[in-house]
Design a protein around this motif. Structure first.
Motif, short mmCIF file in Angstrom:
data_model
loop_
_atom_site.label_atom_id
_atom_site.label_comp_id
_atom_site.label_asym_id
_atom_site.label_seq_id
_atom_site.Cartn_x
_atom_site.Cartn_y
_atom_site.Cartn_z
N THR A 5 0.84 -1.20 0.00
CA THR A 5 0.00 0.00 0.00
C THR A 5 0.87 1.25 0.00
O THR A 5 0.67 2.16 -0.80
CB THR A 5 -0.94 0.00 1.23
N PHE A 6 1.86 1.28 0.90
CA PHE A 6 2.75 2.44 0.96
C PHE A 6 3.55 2.58 -0.32
O PHE A 6 3.76 3.69 -0.81
CB PHE A 6 3.72 2.32 2.15
N GLU A 51 -3.61 -3.88 -7.62
CA GLU A 51 -2.86 -4.97 -7.00
C GLU A 51 -2.59 -4.70 -5.52
O GLU A 51 -2.52 -5.62 -4.71
CB GLU A 51 -1.54 -5.19 -7.75
N ALA A 52 -2.45 -3.43 -5.16
CA ALA A 52 -2.24 -3.06 -3.76
C ALA A 52 -3.55 -3.06 -2.97
O ALA A 52 -3.53 -2.86 -1.76
CB ALA A 52 -1.58 -1.69 -3.68
N GLY A 53 -4.67 -3.25 -3.66
CA GLY A 53 -5.96 -3.28 -2.98
C GLY A 53 -6.56 -1.92 -2.72
O GLY A 53 -7.54 -1.80 -2.00
N PRO A 70 -11.86 2.05 0.70
CA PRO A 70 -11.46 2.77 1.91
C PRO A 70 -10.67 1.93 2.91
O PRO A 70 -9.91 2.48 3.70
CB PRO A 70 -12.80 3.21 2.51
N GLU A 71 -10.79 0.62 2.86
CA GLU A 71 -10.18 -0.23 3.89
C GLU A 71 -8.67 -0.05 4.03
O GLU A 71 -8.17 0.11 5.16
CB GLU A 71 -10.52 -1.72 3.66
N PRO A 72 -7.88 -0.06 2.94
CA PRO A 72 -6.44 0.13 3.12
C PRO A 72 -6.08 1.49 3.72
O PRO A 72 -5.15 1.60 4.51
CB PRO A 72 -5.88 0.02 1.69
N LEU A 73 -6.85 2.51 3.38
CA LEU A 73 -6.59 3.84 3.93
C LEU A 73 -6.98 3.88 5.41
O LEU A 73 -6.33 4.57 6.21
CB LEU A 73 -7.33 4.90 3.13
N GLU A 78 -5.38 3.90 11.17
CA GLU A 78 -5.26 3.23 12.47
C GLU A 78 -3.80 3.12 12.90
O GLU A 78 -3.47 3.32 14.07
CB GLU A 78 -5.91 1.86 12.41
N TRP A 79 -2.93 2.80 11.96
CA TRP A 79 -1.50 2.69 12.26
C TRP A 79 -0.95 4.05 12.69
O TRP A 79 -0.17 4.15 13.65
CB TRP A 79 -0.77 2.16 11.03
N LEU A 80 -1.35 5.10 11.99
CA LEU A 80 -0.88 6.44 12.31
C LEU A 80 -1.44 6.96 13.63
O LEU A 80 -0.85 7.84 14.25
CB LEU A 80 -1.26 7.42 11.18
N ASP A 81 -2.56 6.41 14.06
CA ASP A 81 -3.21 6.88 15.28
C ASP A 81 -2.29 6.79 16.50
O ASP A 81 -2.28 7.70 17.33
CB ASP A 81 -4.50 6.10 15.53
N SER A 82 -1.51 5.74 16.60
CA SER A 82 -0.60 5.63 17.74
C SER A 82 0.43 6.76 17.73
O SER A 82 0.80 7.29 18.77
CB SER A 82 0.10 4.27 17.75
#
Length: 112
Positions: A5-6, A51-53, A70-73, A78-82
């Motif tokens: 994704t990144f 391919e990255a979804g 929207p799911e991958p974003l 969620e990862w950035l939330d921490s």
């Protein structure tokens, strides 16, 4: 969270495509036109995003409509939330410090 994704979002044209698809699903020709890319380049970028979804293709008659998933974003969010919580805490401490400095300065100004 997916490294793919990144990797897909790291390329500026693909990120621009994602930005366009935030508003509405679009056919490849319209995406190419808005970004001033040729259709072949745009299709390659869309393939990587698929391919990255990040996007899905919806066939509609003889057109292929691309829609953002929207799911991958949301996973990235969620990862950035921490990290946001860490920075919020640091910004709160900075704000407290600046307020205390301002209070001291105001007291010193009154005595001058």
């Amino acid at each position: 969270m997916n490294v793919q994704t990144f990797s897909a979002l790291a390329e500026p044209n693909r990120l621009a495509i994602v930005d366009l698809l935030l508003d509405e699903p679009l056919p490849v020709g319209e995406i190419a036109g808005k970004l001033k890319l040729n259709q072949s380049q745009t299709s390659k970028h869309l393939r990587v995003l698929t391919e990255a979804g990040l996007v899905v293709v919806q066939p509609l008659a003889n057109r292929r409509i691309y829609k953002l998933r929207p799911e991958p974003l949301q996973e990235i969010d969620e990862w950035l939330d921490s990290y946001r919580r860490i920075w919020d805490s640091r910004m709160d401490r900075l704000e407290d410090y600046l307020n205390s400095v301002q209070t001291v300065q105001q007291k010193n100004t009154k005595f001058d």
